[in-house]
Design an enzyme around this catalytic site. Structure first.
Site, mmCIF file in Angstrom:
data_model
loop_
_atom_site.group_PDB
_atom_site.id
_atom_site.type_symbol
_atom_site.label_atom_id
_atom_site.label_comp_id
_atom_site.label_asym_id
_atom_site.label_seq_id
_atom_site.Cartn_x
_atom_site.Cartn_y
_atom_site.Cartn_z
ATOM 1 N N LYS A 58 29.833 13.539 36.018
ATOM 2 C CA LYS A 58 30.165 12.630 37.151
ATOM 3 C C LYS A 58 29.010 11.934 37.224
ATOM 4 O O LYS A 58 29.352 10.583 37.680
ATOM 5 C CB LYS A 58 30.080 13.562 38.356
ATOM 6 C CG LYS A 58 30.133 13.111 39.829
ATOM 7 C CD LYS A 58 31.446 12.098 39.791
ATOM 8 C CE LYS A 58 31.791 11.983 41.204
ATOM 9 N NZ LYS A 58 30.671 11.396 42.135
ATOM 10 N N GLU A 100 30.614 3.103 37.126
ATOM 11 C CA GLU A 100 31.028 2.534 38.434
ATOM 12 C C GLU A 100 30.147 1.430 38.789
ATOM 13 O O GLU A 100 30.817 0.550 39.516
ATOM 14 C CB GLU A 100 31.513 3.839 39.448
ATOM 15 C CG GLU A 100 31.674 3.291 40.653
ATOM 16 C CD GLU A 100 31.756 4.558 41.965
ATOM 17 O OE1 GLU A 100 31.015 4.396 42.809
ATOM 18 O OE2 GLU A 100 32.584 5.490 41.480
#
Length: 292
Positions: free
Chosen positions: A164, A171
């Protein structure tokens, strides 16, 4: 199955609802009594049938540590704790060891989906022993998006949050690229409709994505983003990604630059740019602006 869920904020509250829609029983605890099903962690644990599974959805760091510490005293051997917050992967290893000493299992789970997860599902990356993952698999299945993809057993304890973390680093870089392209288009005299250019990219281009869709939505709400101030906070995960790259000798120029760009955005008056302006003035006589 039954699940205890600790932390019912924007993510946790929607996750409780999605899990319930999947047919499972969720007993939620939050410091805000208006959204909680029980008044304390002890009451939550007492309401669950053994072997218990308790999912922790609170801020990383001290809040997660104190919750894990309290659960370690309340749970029994054979129970399981899932950390679904944004903890650092190295903290997962510590928590797993502490809980294992009491016979309690541990799974770390990176969760992505934000405020859209209730309807669209949450992308899940989890780490831990296969036997522990199996205990909470029905909840993973309820939370994930429909279809074949959207969840993965990433590896041993810590792997879920590490995955993550890297996701968030990617991102960062993708958002920075969209932001830089948008600023350049806005600056060009020949370009008359930046919003519609972004919209045109949504079909048939190699950069079409959910982030692009969200950019168009933002521009529909505020075409030139004039209502916003150009400041973006950085989460711990962006920093941890760069630190992990250093530890592993992996070059991450795009992700690192996107993190530093956020640092720049948080400065009212960049000290570095003062020196750059001073040097340009010294060698080239370029104009400088006085301080406010």
């Amino acid at each position: 199955m039954e699940l205890g869920l600790v932390g019912l904020g924007k993510m946790g509250g929607n996750m409780r609802e999605r899990i319930r829609r999947g047919g499972h029983t969720v007993i939620g605890y939050d410091r805000n009594p208006a959204v909680a099903d029980v008044g304390s962690l002890k009451e939550l644990v007492d309401r669950l049938s053994g072997p218990r599974v308790v999912w922790v959805m609170v801020p990383a760091g001290a809040a997660t540590q104190s919750t894990v510490d309290e659960l370690a005293e309340l749970l029994s051997p054979g129970d399981l704790v899932v950390d679904g917050g944004n903890s650092r992967w190295s903290d997962d290893e510590k928590h797993a060891e502490e809980l294992a000493a009491k016979g309690i299992g541990f799974v770390d789970c990176g969760v992505s989906g934000g405020v859209w997860g209730l309807e669209n599902g949450y992308a899940l990356m989890y780490g831990g022993d296969a036997e522990h993952v199996a205990k909470v698999q029905p909840v993973f299945d309820a939370l994930k998006p429909e279809g074949e993809f959207g969840s993965v057993h990433a590896g041993k304890v810590g792997a879920g949050h590490f995955a993550k973390m890297v996701h968030n680093g990617v991102e960062y870089a993708m958002m920075q690229a969209f932001a830089e392209g948008w600023e350049l288009l806005e600056a060009a005299d020949s370009v008359t409709d930046v919003r519609e250019i972004f919209r045109s990219w949504q079909e048939g281009t190699v950069i079409r994505s959910w982030l692009l869709d969200l950019a168009v939505k933002a521009l529909d709400d505020d075409e030139h983003l004039e209502k916003l101030r150009g400041v973006a906070a950085d989460s711990g995960e962006g920093r941890w990604t760069v630190e992990a790259a250093i530890d592993n000798g992996v070059p991450l120029p795009a992700i690192t630059a996107s993190l530093f760009a956020r640092f720049s955005s948080q400065q009212e008056d960049s000290p570095q740019m003062k020196m750059v302006a001073a040097l340009r003035n010294q060698f080239g006589g370029h104009a400088v602006q006085g301080s406010k």
